[in-house]
Design a protein around this motif. Structure first.
Motif, PDB file in Angstrom:
ATOM      1  N   ARG A 432     -18.653 -17.716 -10.944  1.00 56.64           N
ATOM      2  CA  ARG A 432     -18.567 -17.463  -9.511  1.00 56.64           C
ATOM      3  C   ARG A 432     -19.790 -18.039  -8.784  1.00 56.64           C
ATOM      4  N   THR A 434     -21.537 -18.397  -4.753  1.00 54.59           N
ATOM      5  CA  THR A 434     -21.537 -17.844  -3.399  1.00 54.59           C
ATOM      6  C   THR A 434     -22.258 -18.800  -2.455  1.00 54.59           C
ATOM      7  N   THR A 455     -16.921 -17.815  -1.214  1.00 57.28           N
ATOM      8  CA  THR A 455     -17.125 -17.893  -2.664  1.00 57.28           C
ATOM      9  C   THR A 455     -16.201 -18.922  -3.306  1.00 57.28           C
ATOM     10  N   THR A 457     -14.722 -19.513  -7.449  1.00 61.82           N
ATOM     11  CA  THR A 457     -14.695 -19.005  -8.815  1.00 61.82           C
ATOM     12  C   THR A 457     -13.918 -19.983  -9.684  1.00 61.82           C
ATOM     13  N   GLY A 470     -11.078 -18.508  -4.589  1.00 60.36           N
ATOM     14  CA  GLY A 470     -12.212 -18.161  -3.761  1.00 60.36           C
ATOM     15  C   GLY A 470     -11.820 -17.654  -2.407  1.00 60.36           C
TER      16      GLY A 470
END
Length: 541
Positions: A432, A434, A455, A457, A470
């Motif tokens: 992940r 951010t 985000t 992922t 995300g």
């Protein structure tokens, strides 16, 4: 209105700024079983082929439903071989007798042979058969009953002068097979002894290996294991090219009990392999000929893909009969997939192009080409390439080069030196990330404008396909992705929710950035995406 203007207009109307996936063309021509081609056909078009034929002397073809073709070119008799699978049809070894004919008829024969030699695909509509190739199409009408598939065709007399066999895409004659090029695994395509085709079983295959001039051939037609050892030796010089022949000795076989038909096929093959053989390698097809027959082998599809170079660049484009100069480099990569398909990815200077092909004949068949949709300053090269590959097309390997062919023309590709190597698995993004910083030009945007954290992922589905999910600060999204040369690419549009948030009107769109194939930088725990003057900086964790 040219394509560039159309694409720009679509972008303005839709407001997606490169976030759409372009599907270039529809499915290919109608698929017909190769057996349905068996029979007698008269050439009825175009005028260049039939307009100059004398009355009652229209060219005709007879196909046996397996691999042999015969007929008349208008005056002289014609013979050769063909292979049909799906919508792909290829010819080889075309030959004609050499009788004196009137000038008009000879012109018809020349045009007919030129087109037959470059056929790549076919379509069947009732009693009409269209053969499609880079030199132009041929239209034929069924004029006789379907053949008894057990009755072989009568070839043109071999003692008379013949026209040369089909030449590669670059126009040069087929080069003698070299040990380096011919080594590997081969499937048996056909076996002809004494002018008669020998029935074969599925799965017949052979391996070729070389140690200096020494060679070894081993394999099976479906029962006993055959092995032949020999030497590659010079057969003199023809023109400026040194010719070689393979001299096989010591042909041996296991002694298992087989059914009579298979035993007879093995005996005939053993007889063909004893003595001197000429070897002709054309793309993924290897033909071994002796004084009494020939063995045609086709390189196994998986191996054919595995020996390709990491990347290729377009060197010559011919579109609708005209040579086209590419203003920007057209580069392509080809990656074999676990399911036996072949993944194509590349670019002609602007958008990322991609597609998936299936083994067909002695090449690969692609139903259509997809790509991202961005407007760039110079799109002339891309417009030419997509015009060639917009509908179904084929990919063929011819020695060290590749050829992309459609009914509109062909693009030659040659290997590029160490171009864009595939990154190691460890360098792929995972887990992940951010969003830590967002810039639009020199402006640093306030991440508090988003309703929720932005985000990404990265993961895998149960089938091993790389996945990306995300949040864009409002909606969630997800889909599959590819990691090509250290860059993100998406074979299909991302799916997502459709809630409204104020940030959608003021902030850049992350899904649109992703599908526009952004410049991707992975530096340790930092992932940076750049596209259209916007820079997204993500931190892992």
């Amino acid at each position: 209105m040219n394509n560039r203007k159309k694409w720009s207009r679509n972008l303005l109307n839709c407001g997606l700024s490169g976030s759409l996936l372009l599907s270039l063309g529809a499915a290919g021509a109608q698929t017909a079983p190769a057996r349905s081609l068996a029979g007698e056909w008269t050439v009825v078009g175009p005028d260049e082929v039939v307009g100059g034929a004398a009355a009652g002397k229209a060219p005709s073809l007879t196909l046996d439903g397996r691999s042999a073709l015969g007929g008349t070119a208008g005056c002289n008799r014609l013979s050769g071989r063909y292979a049909a699978r799906g919508t792909v049809l290829l010819t080889s070894g075309l030959a004609v007798t050499r009788m004196a004919c009137d000038p008009q008829t000879m012109q018809v024969e020349s045009e007919l042979l030129s087109r037959l030699n470059r056929v790549t695909r076919f379509s069947l509509d009732g009693e009409l058969l269209t053969l499609k190739g880079s030199q132009g199409d041929l239209l034929l009408r069924r004029t006789g009953p379907a053949l008894n598939l057990g009755s072989p065709l009568t070839p043109a007399p071999q003692e008379e002068s013949m026209t040369p066999p089909m030449t590669p895409i670059n126009g040069s004659a087929p080069a003698p097979a070299s040990p380096q090029a011919a080594a590997g695994s081969w499937q048996v395509r056909s076996l002809t002894v004494g002018g008669q085709p020998v029935p074969l079983r599925p799965g017949a295959a052979f391996d070729l290996s070389f140690t200096g001039p020494a060679l070894e051939l081993s394999g099976s037609l479906g029962c006993n294991r055959l092995r032949a050892a020999g030497q590659v030796q010079s057969a003199g010089v023809k023109g400026r090219t040194e010719q070689t022949e393979w001299l096989l000795t010591g042909v041996t076989s296991t002694r298992m009990a087989c059914d009579p038909e298979l035993t007879a096929a093995e005996t005939r093959l053993t007889g063909l392999l004893r003595g001197a053989l000429s070897a002709e390698l054309l793309g993924d097809r290897l033909t071994l000929r002796s004084v009494n027959g020939e063995l045609v082998l086709e390189r196994a599809a998986g191996e054919a893909a595995s020996v390709w170079a990491p990347s290729y660049q377009g060197t010559a484009l011919r579109l609708k009969g005209q040579d086209v100069t590419l203003s920007q480099a057209a580069t392509f990569r080809f990656e074999p997939q676990a399911d036996g398909s072949l993944r194509l990815s590349g670019s002609a200077g602007c958008n990322r192009l991609f597609g998936t092909g299936q083994p067909e004949g002695n090449g690969w068949s692609f139903a259509a080409l997809g790509g991202t949709l961005m407007a760039c300053a110079d799109m002339s090269a891309e417009e030419s390439v997509t015009a060639l590959l917009g509908d179904s097309f084929g990919l063929f390997r011819e020695g060290e080069t590749l050829a992309l062919r459609s009914a509109r023309g062909e693009l030659q590709l040659t290997p590029t030196a160490a171009a864009d190597p595939q990154p190691a698995e460890a360098t792929r993004p995972s887990g992940r990330y951010t969003l830590a910083e967002l810039r639009r030009g020199a402006e640093v945007l306030d991440l508090g404008t988003f309703n929720r954290p932005v985000t990404l992922t990265f993961g895998q589905d149960p089938q091993g396909q790389a996945t990306l999910g995300g949040s864009d600060g409002c909606n969630t999204f997800g889909g599959s992705y590819e990691w090509v040369g250290g860059q993100l690419a998406f074979p299909q549009p991302l799916a997502g929710t459709m809630m409204f948030c104020p940030s959608l009107e003021t902030m850049p769109s992350l899904p649109a950035t992703l599908q526009a194939s952004p410049e991707t930088v992975l530096d340790g725990e930092t992932l940076i995406l750049r596209q259209g003057g916007v820079e997204w900086v993500f931190r892992r964790g």
